[in-house]
Design a protein around this motif. Structure first.
Motif, mmCIF file in Angstrom:
data_model
loop_
_atom_site.group_PDB
_atom_site.id
_atom_site.type_symbol
_atom_site.label_atom_id
_atom_site.label_comp_id
_atom_site.label_asym_id
_atom_site.label_seq_id
_atom_site.Cartn_x
_atom_site.Cartn_y
_atom_site.Cartn_z
ATOM 1 N N GLN A 28 4.467 2.588 -6.469
ATOM 2 C CA GLN A 28 3.883 2.427 -7.804
ATOM 3 C C GLN A 28 4.807 2.910 -8.915
ATOM 4 O O GLN A 28 4.755 2.404 -10.032
ATOM 5 N N VAL A 57 7.783 2.260 -9.191
ATOM 6 C CA VAL A 57 8.653 1.134 -9.540
ATOM 7 C C VAL A 57 8.055 0.369 -10.716
ATOM 8 O O VAL A 57 8.737 0.072 -11.694
ATOM 9 N N VAL A 115 7.651 -9.004 -7.677
ATOM 10 C CA VAL A 115 8.506 -7.810 -7.637
ATOM 11 C C VAL A 115 9.376 -7.944 -6.407
ATOM 12 O O VAL A 115 8.867 -8.168 -5.300
ATOM 13 N N ARG A 116 10.682 -7.819 -6.597
ATOM 14 C CA ARG A 116 11.619 -7.989 -5.476
ATOM 15 C C ARG A 116 12.398 -6.715 -5.241
ATOM 16 O O ARG A 116 12.809 -6.047 -6.177
ATOM 17 N N ASN A 117 12.612 -6.417 -3.972
ATOM 18 C CA ASN A 117 13.453 -5.298 -3.561
ATOM 19 C C ASN A 117 14.569 -5.871 -2.696
ATOM 20 O O ASN A 117 14.313 -6.430 -1.634
ATOM 21 N N GLN A 165 12.501 -7.946 0.035
ATOM 22 C CA GLN A 165 11.061 -7.743 0.168
ATOM 23 C C GLN A 165 10.440 -8.204 -1.144
ATOM 24 O O GLN A 165 10.964 -7.904 -2.222
ATOM 25 N N ASN A 166 9.334 -8.929 -1.056
ATOM 26 C CA ASN A 166 8.692 -9.491 -2.240
ATOM 27 C C ASN A 166 7.211 -9.154 -2.260
ATOM 28 O O ASN A 166 6.546 -9.216 -1.226
ATOM 29 N N TRP A 167 6.714 -8.848 -3.463
ATOM 30 C CA TRP A 167 5.294 -8.624 -3.679
ATOM 31 C C TRP A 167 4.835 -9.494 -4.829
ATOM 32 O O TRP A 167 5.549 -9.643 -5.827
ATOM 33 N N PHE A 184 1.840 -8.304 -0.372
ATOM 34 C CA PHE A 184 3.188 -8.426 0.172
ATOM 35 C C PHE A 184 3.385 -9.861 0.628
ATOM 36 O O PHE A 184 2.533 -10.433 1.298
ATOM 37 N N GLU A 210 -2.335 -6.658 -5.470
ATOM 38 C CA GLU A 210 -0.972 -6.659 -4.932
ATOM 39 C C GLU A 210 -0.998 -7.268 -3.536
ATOM 40 O O GLU A 210 -1.888 -6.985 -2.750
ATOM 41 N N PHE A 263 15.175 -2.897 -7.373
ATOM 42 C CA PHE A 263 14.031 -3.726 -7.673
ATOM 43 C C PHE A 263 14.211 -4.474 -8.984
ATOM 44 O O PHE A 263 14.880 -3.983 -9.898
ATOM 45 N N LEU A 321 4.505 -1.333 -1.902
ATOM 46 C CA LEU A 321 5.239 -1.307 -3.163
ATOM 47 C C LEU A 321 5.074 0.059 -3.803
ATOM 48 O O LEU A 321 3.944 0.472 -4.097
#
Length: 94
Positions: free
Chosen positions: A6, A8, A43-45, A29-31, A21, A19, A92, A4
């Motif tokens: 930072q 962002v 947090v999503r991308n 992609q999710n964290w 993943f 954090e 994001f 992720l």
């Protein structure tokens, strides 16, 4: 495992103490992050699929306004009042 960026999180003034993943999902992609207060955030991308994220945010906000009978995540606004941030690595939201 994707890392992720930072920068962002700085768009939401978030600092991750922890954090992880989330290795599930096919389109994003999710964290899972935890701040020092113990609050947890996803947090999503969505890569280049900004419309996909914008629809998800719209739908969550709509369901919350309509008193949907189940818990619905609340998307966070950035420091600039937006929901989605575009970086060189994708779109994001939190």
């Amino acid at each position: 495992m994707p890392i992720l960026p930072q920068e962002v999180l700085s768009n939401w003034s978030l600092k991750a103490e922890a954090e992880r993943f989330v290795d599930e999902g096919e389109s994003c992609q999710n964290w899972l992050i935890t701040n020092k207060e113990g609050e947890r955030f996803i947090v999503r991308n969505a890569g280049n699929y900004r419309k996909y994220i914008e629809f998800q945010v719209y739908l969550m906000n709509h369901l919350r306004q309509k008193d949907f009978p189940y818990l619905v995540p609340q998307p966070l606004k950035t420091n600039d009042g937006n929901n989605v941030v575009l970086t060189s690595q994708g779109n994001f939201y939190v």
